[in-house]
Design a protein around this motif. Structure first.
Motif, PDB file in Angstrom:
ATOM      1  N   TYR A  44      11.725   1.164  18.614  1.00 22.12           N
ATOM      2  CA  TYR A  44      13.128   1.442  18.298  1.00 22.12           C
ATOM      3  C   TYR A  44      13.351   2.961  18.346  1.00 22.12           C
ATOM      4  N   GLN A  45      13.576   3.473  19.517  1.00 28.51           N
ATOM      5  CA  GLN A  45      13.678   4.916  19.685  1.00 28.51           C
ATOM      6  C   GLN A  45      15.020   5.491  19.237  1.00 28.51           C
ATOM      7  N   ASN A  46      16.069   4.685  19.274  1.00 29.07           N
ATOM      8  CA  ASN A  46      17.414   5.199  18.995  1.00 29.07           C
ATOM      9  C   ASN A  46      17.911   4.894  17.591  1.00 29.07           C
ATOM     10  N   ALA A  47      17.190   4.065  16.860  1.00 31.73           N
ATOM     11  CA  ALA A  47      17.655   3.647  15.538  1.00 31.73           C
ATOM     12  C   ALA A  47      17.248   4.646  14.463  1.00 31.73           C
ATOM     13  N   LEU A  48      18.064   4.735  13.424  1.00 29.19           N
ATOM     14  CA  LEU A  48      17.665   5.472  12.238  1.00 29.19           C
ATOM     15  C   LEU A  48      16.578   4.665  11.524  1.00 29.19           C
ATOM     16  N   LYS A  49      15.548   5.330  10.997  1.00 31.02           N
ATOM     17  CA  LYS A  49      14.394   4.627  10.451  1.00 31.02           C
ATOM     18  C   LYS A  49      14.261   4.833   8.942  1.00 31.02           C
ATOM     19  N   VAL A  50      14.116   3.697   8.247  1.00 30.70           N
ATOM     20  CA  VAL A  50      13.900   3.707   6.801  1.00 30.70           C
ATOM     21  C   VAL A  50      12.566   3.031   6.517  1.00 30.70           C
ATOM     22  N   PHE A  51      11.623   3.796   6.016  1.00 38.95           N
ATOM     23  CA  PHE A  51      10.313   3.245   5.653  1.00 38.95           C
ATOM     24  C   PHE A  51      10.415   2.591   4.278  1.00 38.95           C
ATOM     25  N   PHE A  52       9.820   1.400   4.137  1.00 35.26           N
ATOM     26  CA  PHE A  52       9.762   0.774   2.823  1.00 35.26           C
ATOM     27  C   PHE A  52       8.417   0.085   2.671  1.00 35.26           C
ATOM     28  N   ASN A  53       7.896   0.081   1.457  1.00 28.64           N
ATOM     29  CA  ASN A  53       6.671  -0.662   1.199  1.00 28.64           C
ATOM     30  C   ASN A  53       6.403  -0.735  -0.287  1.00 28.64           C
ATOM     31  N   GLY A  54       5.630  -1.748  -0.680  1.00 26.15           N
ATOM     32  CA  GLY A  54       5.215  -1.872  -2.062  1.00 26.15           C
ATOM     33  C   GLY A  54       3.740  -1.607  -2.217  1.00 26.15           C
ATOM     34  N   GLU A  55       3.126  -1.057  -1.169  1.00 21.41           N
ATOM     35  CA  GLU A  55       1.691  -0.789  -1.193  1.00 21.41           C
ATOM     36  C   GLU A  55       1.423   0.633  -1.675  1.00 21.41           C
ATOM     37  N   ASN A  56       0.150   0.948  -1.809  1.00 22.13           N
ATOM     38  CA  ASN A  56      -0.254   2.282  -2.236  1.00 22.13           C
ATOM     39  C   ASN A  56      -0.315   3.206  -1.012  1.00 22.13           C
ATOM     40  N   VAL A  57       0.832   3.328  -0.336  1.00 22.57           N
ATOM     41  CA  VAL A  57       0.936   4.094   0.909  1.00 22.57           C
ATOM     42  C   VAL A  57       2.122   5.054   0.793  1.00 22.57           C
ATOM     43  N   HIS A  58       1.882   6.337   1.007  1.00 20.22           N
ATOM     44  CA  HIS A  58       2.940   7.334   0.916  1.00 20.22           C
ATOM     45  C   HIS A  58       3.782   7.363   2.195  1.00 20.22           C
ATOM     46  N   PRO A  59       5.070   7.612   2.062  1.00 20.68           N
ATOM     47  CA  PRO A  59       5.917   7.729   3.255  1.00 20.68           C
ATOM     48  C   PRO A  59       5.624   9.009   4.030  1.00 20.68           C
ATOM     49  N   ASP A  60       5.799   8.929   5.338  1.00 20.29           N
ATOM     50  CA  ASP A  60       5.645  10.083   6.219  1.00 20.29           C
ATOM     51  C   ASP A  60       7.039  10.510   6.672  1.00 20.29           C
ATOM     52  N   PHE A  61       7.556  11.575   6.066  1.00 26.26           N
ATOM     53  CA  PHE A  61       8.914  12.016   6.379  1.00 26.26           C
ATOM     54  C   PHE A  61       8.997  12.728   7.721  1.00 26.26           C
ATOM     55  N   ASN A  62       7.871  12.941   8.380  1.00 20.02           N
ATOM     56  CA  ASN A  62       7.897  13.408   9.761  1.00 20.02           C
ATOM     57  C   ASN A  62       8.110  12.249  10.727  1.00 20.02           C
ATOM     58  N   GLU A  63       8.113  11.025  10.190  1.00 23.66           N
ATOM     59  CA  GLU A  63       8.304   9.838  11.022  1.00 23.66           C
ATOM     60  C   GLU A  63       9.572   9.085  10.644  1.00 23.66           C
ATOM     61  N   CYS A  64       9.870   8.996   9.354  1.00 22.89           N
ATOM     62  CA  CYS A  64      11.044   8.252   8.906  1.00 22.89           C
ATOM     63  C   CYS A  64      12.175   9.210   8.534  1.00 22.89           C
ATOM     64  N   ASP A  65      13.387   8.682   8.600  1.00 23.53           N
ATOM     65  CA  ASP A  65      14.548   9.451   8.157  1.00 23.53           C
ATOM     66  C   ASP A  65      14.725   9.349   6.647  1.00 23.53           C
ATOM     67  N   TYR A  66      14.458   8.145   6.121  1.00 22.84           N
ATOM     68  CA  TYR A  66      14.546   7.889   4.686  1.00 22.84           C
ATOM     69  C   TYR A  66      13.371   6.999   4.298  1.00 22.84           C
ATOM     70  N   ALA A  67      13.097   6.923   2.994  1.00 19.66           N
ATOM     71  CA  ALA A  67      11.975   6.106   2.543  1.00 19.66           C
ATOM     72  C   ALA A  67      12.269   5.480   1.189  1.00 19.66           C
ATOM     73  N   ILE A  68      11.700   4.291   1.003  1.00 23.67           N
ATOM     74  CA  ILE A  68      11.769   3.558  -0.261  1.00 23.67           C
ATOM     75  C   ILE A  68      10.336   3.164  -0.607  1.00 23.67           C
ATOM     76  N   SER A  69       9.795   3.753  -1.666  1.00 24.53           N
ATOM     77  CA  SER A  69       8.404   3.488  -2.011  1.00 24.53           C
ATOM     78  C   SER A  69       8.207   3.712  -3.502  1.00 24.53           C
ATOM     79  N   CYS A  70       6.975   3.533  -3.990  1.00 18.34           N
ATOM     80  CA  CYS A  70       6.739   3.509  -5.435  1.00 18.34           C
ATOM     81  C   CYS A  70       6.262   4.831  -6.015  1.00 18.34           C
TER      82      CYS A  70
END
Length: 320
Positions: A52-78
């Motif tokens: 999905y090259q043209n879409a805005l990207k929102v990372f989400f997860n409930g795992e012990n994984v930190h968001p990469d803001f160099n990859e996502c536009d927004y993030a939802i995590s713990c």
């Protein structure tokens, strides 16, 4: 109401029409699933979101994984981090809990017909929590039998427990563990802020959790057996034995409302506001990877260098 095209990627195949992110968007827009999305919500289990090259990207997860803001536009995590208006903190603990957790009326030790349960399918010994919870379960079994209906340490068949991806999984698990005095509730790994349904489900069901993981500051410490407060696992076993043999002490813990007043049970409203700002921006992408040092770019550069090296090596070999 504005129609917003969305897609989900790199996550288990949930019922996305009724998924919590879809539901959080409905108060302010009409989210529809699409192969050509305005927003792609992606998780940590694969890399299909790269298509999905043209879409805005929102990372989400409930795992012990930190968001990469160099990859996502927004993030939802713990994780308890701040990143301007690009980050919303939410854990699986929040998603699987509601205000009824503090209503302890009707919970009585006399209704607990079974001792303790251990329900797990992950036995990866390289994960600290997964390894230690098996060790603890075996230690506790030296005192009294523990029911293990999951794949790990299996000693009991429980067909009433549905599969992990079934939308009724949490309900069936809570119904099952309601009969137990204790639930062995250990995360796979430890991470600050990483608190999952492993803690919320026994609390909701009225079974005292024996918990290993990051205990949130809004949890009443008198309502759980916090493994981190003990010097070793044998001390935990001794304390559980004490509670099991002292009905008054157990009843006091069982009756204690587990969630302190500072907790926000209305997180869904805040999540809606977070997602609304994204839609209101007309899906404007955020600045990412200005130095091109994100993990994907580094990996690609490494592959290109290796390919170039092998090509030069082959040319030298042919010249011999």
């Amino acid at each position: 109401m504005k129609t917003v095209k969305i897609a989900y990627s790199d996550c288990p195949n949930f019922d996305f029409e009724h998924f919590y992110l879809t539901e959080a968007m409905r108060p302010f827009c009409n989210p529809v699933l699409s192969d050509d999305p305005d927003i792609v919500f992606y998780s940590c289990y694969a890399r299909e979101h790269m298509k999905y090259q043209n879409a805005l990207k929102v990372f989400f997860n409930g795992e012990n994984v930190h968001p990469d803001f160099n990859e996502c536009d927004y993030a939802i995590s713990c994780q308890p981090i701040q990143y301007g208006n690009r980050y919303f903190r939410l854990s699986d603990f929040d998603i699987t809990m509601d205000a009824s957790v503090n209503d302890r009326r009707g919970l009585d030790v006399s209704d607990k017909t079974r001792f303790c349960n251990f329900i797990y399918s992950n036995d990866h010994r390289d994960q600290e929590g997964a390894r230690l919870r098996m060790e603890f379960c075996r230690l506790l079994m030296a005192y009294k039998h523990v029911d293990c209906p999951g794949r790990v340490l299996h000693n009991l068949d429980a067909p009433e427990l549905v599969g992990r991806l079934d939308r009724n999984r949490s309900t069936s698990k809570k119904d099952f563990i309601r009969q137990y005095k204790f639930t062995i509730a250990w995360e796979n790994t430890y991470g600050e802020g990483y608190t999952t349904e492993k803690l919320s489900e026994p609390l909701m069901a009225g079974s005292v959790p024996i918990y290993w993981g990051s205990v949130p500051d809004y949890i009443n410490p008198k309502s759980i057996v916090d493994v981190s407060k003990f010097a070793n696992l044998n001390e935990v076993v001794d304390f559980v034995r004490f509670l099991d043999q002292d009905d008054a002490a157990y009843q006091e813990m069982l009756s204690t409302p587990p969630v302190l007043p500072q907790y926000n049970f209305k997180w869904m409203d805040d999540l809606s506001s977070f997602l609304k700002q994204i839609v209101d921006s007309d899906f404007a992408k955020r600045a990412k990877s200005p130095m091109n040092y994100d993990s994907v770019a580094v990996a690609l550069r490494s592959l290109r260098k290796r390919k170039s090296f092998l090509k030069r090596l082959a040319m030298r070999w042919r010249k011999r």
